[in-house]
Enzyme design. Sequence first.
Site, PDB file in Angstrom:
ATOM      1  N   LYS A  34       0.854  -1.195   0.000  1.00 46.64           N
ATOM      2  CA  LYS A  34       0.000   0.000   0.000  1.00 46.64           C
ATOM      3  C   LYS A  34       0.889   1.244   0.000  1.00 46.64           C
ATOM      4  O   LYS A  34       1.873   1.304   0.749  1.00 46.64           O
ATOM      5  CB  LYS A  34      -0.898  -0.023   1.240  1.00 46.64           C
ATOM      6  CG  LYS A  34      -1.934   1.085   1.309  1.00 46.64           C
ATOM      7  CD  LYS A  34      -2.833   0.892   2.535  1.00 46.64           C
ATOM      8  CE  LYS A  34      -3.939   1.929   2.613  1.00 46.64           C
ATOM      9  NZ  LYS A  34      -4.809   1.753   3.805  1.00 46.64           N
ATOM     10  N   SER A  41      -9.760   1.692   2.760  1.00 46.84           N
ATOM     11  CA  SER A  41      -8.922   2.457   1.851  1.00 46.84           C
ATOM     12  C   SER A  41      -7.869   1.622   1.127  1.00 46.84           C
ATOM     13  O   SER A  41      -7.310   2.082   0.129  1.00 46.84           O
ATOM     14  CB  SER A  41      -8.220   3.565   2.633  1.00 46.84           C
ATOM     15  OG  SER A  41      -7.354   3.009   3.611  1.00 46.84           O
ATOM     16  N   SER A  57      -9.885  -0.584   7.010  1.00 51.25           N
ATOM     17  CA  SER A  57      -9.301  -0.488   5.668  1.00 51.25           C
ATOM     18  C   SER A  57      -8.588  -1.727   5.150  1.00 51.25           C
ATOM     19  O   SER A  57      -8.227  -1.781   3.977  1.00 51.25           O
ATOM     20  CB  SER A  57      -8.334   0.688   5.602  1.00 51.25           C
ATOM     21  OG  SER A  57      -9.068   1.854   5.371  1.00 51.25           O
TER      22      SER A  57
HETATM   23  N1  GLN Z   1     -13.035   3.989   5.964  1.00 50.77           N
HETATM   24  C1  GLN Z   1     -12.549   4.477   7.213  1.00 50.77           C
HETATM   25  C2  GLN Z   1     -12.209   5.940   7.092  1.00 50.77           C
HETATM   26  O1  GLN Z   1     -12.514   6.480   6.112  1.00 50.77           O
HETATM   27  C3  GLN Z   1     -11.380   3.675   7.662  1.00 50.77           C
HETATM   28  C4  GLN Z   1     -10.155   3.997   6.930  1.00 50.77           C
HETATM   29  C5  GLN Z   1      -8.985   3.193   7.366  1.00 50.77           C
HETATM   30  O2  GLN Z   1      -9.126   2.165   8.023  1.00 50.77           O
HETATM   31  N2  GLN Z   1      -7.814   3.665   6.987  1.00 50.77           N
HETATM   32  O3  GLN Z   1     -11.663   6.552   7.933  1.00 50.77           O
END
Ligand code: GLN
Length: 487
Positions: free
Chosen positions: A74, A149, A173
Amino acid sequence: MTISEWRQKLKKGEVSSLELVDEYISRIKSIDKLLHSYLYINYEKAKSMAKSIDEARSAGNELPPLAGVPFAIKDNLCTKDITTTCSSKMLETFVPPYESTVTEKLWNAGGVLIGKTNLDEFAMGSSTETSAFGATSNPWDLTRVPGGSSGGSAAAVASDLCMASLGSDTGGSIRQPASFCGVVGLKPTYGRVSRWGLIAFASSLDQVGPFTNNVADAAEVLQVIAGHDPKDSTCLKVPVPNYSKNLSVSISGLRIGLIKECFEQNGLNSEVKQSTLKAADTLQSLGAELVEVSCPRFTDGISTYYVIAPSEASANLARYDGVKYGYRSKDAVNLFDMTTLSRAEGFGSEVQRRILIGTYALSAGYVDAYYKKAQQVRTLIREDFKKAFESADVLLTPTSPTTAFKAGSHKDDPLQMYLSDLLTIPANLAGLPSISLPCGFDKAGLPIGLQLIANVLDEPRLLQVAFQYEQNAKVMESAPKMHFNVD
Ligand code: GLN
């Protein structure tokens, strides 16, 4: 092919590391234009890493545990001398002078870097649509999102564009995209894995973990990346157990807790609900005991998270000021303009929204009403889990209330987007290890994810239950075919 099967092939000389890399690279060349899971691919580096593995094998040296395993990383994990963008214009040209601890551990264990994957900008989002460099598509249906994400890392594993990948999980995420893409995604206990070199979003919640095609591979990757790191003061100083050792041990007698509140949600898709309950039945047929547990504040996690995470983000992202780091606006004529314009031009709208919410929640007049209150609710959520673990060994819920949604469908509705993490966020708030693995497909042929949550540092048990389920349910054996229009 599992990592251990690959290891055998490599040892026997059936396939060389270089041949494997070439195979992945040619697949990426033909398929990834449809998916856009990778932001950056370094063929030359991948080949040279593979060659050194082949040389070590020819010389008869003992091979490290992940020898020749092609990894996608990532793009919020720093890789030395390789651009690390966080999918943001702010870091478009940032080349880290150092390597993150987790990736360094992978390379020391013989892993091969194939490339860096797409994400929601600064890991804020649930669909990989907020990337400044274009969205990633879901390999099961190109009109849908891969989740986020870490959508690029999930899509790359699902479509065989790497053998395993790393993501980060602040509120879901890793697990939510794993569920949308039909792969295994593991978020370790907070502090189990070093965050050094992970570009910070919300430091009390962020944790790095693997995406793999199966549970045994997740155990192997965790084995390598887990452990104390003096460079991260929140990293736990506790021994790393053998994560593969108990995978084949029967789960007979283990208590699996179904969290009542998760199954009572209005927004829970009925196919998702049925599929996860069926998974619970499978565990029961393997000798586990199903118990109902209650975590009354479970669904308050989302509102708690959306105060705490933006607050920490607003502090962490203050460093991007156009002075010493990242993007600098060309139009500024004075210092004040330089900072404000650089931030306005360098950050996308979701990142700006989070900074605004966080700054507001931390401001003098509101810190007690919002931030302090959220921290208090966080403690209550942790206590609910503590109580639940008195009557259950591992907890079970769906990973996400729905399967992958259509690209663009939540674009103008951030709250709808936030809700897809309803069931993953509480494990982050409590620092607990949690895994998502495929448990079925809906009528549209989209994967459904099962979430298991274990007590602090109980990854061995989490992986054991997940492995036993996977081996017996054999969900991926009846998976629909992925269709790609490759020209
Ligand atoms: N979707 C969640 C957010 O927007 C979690 C994101 C994540 O785990 N990095 O914050």
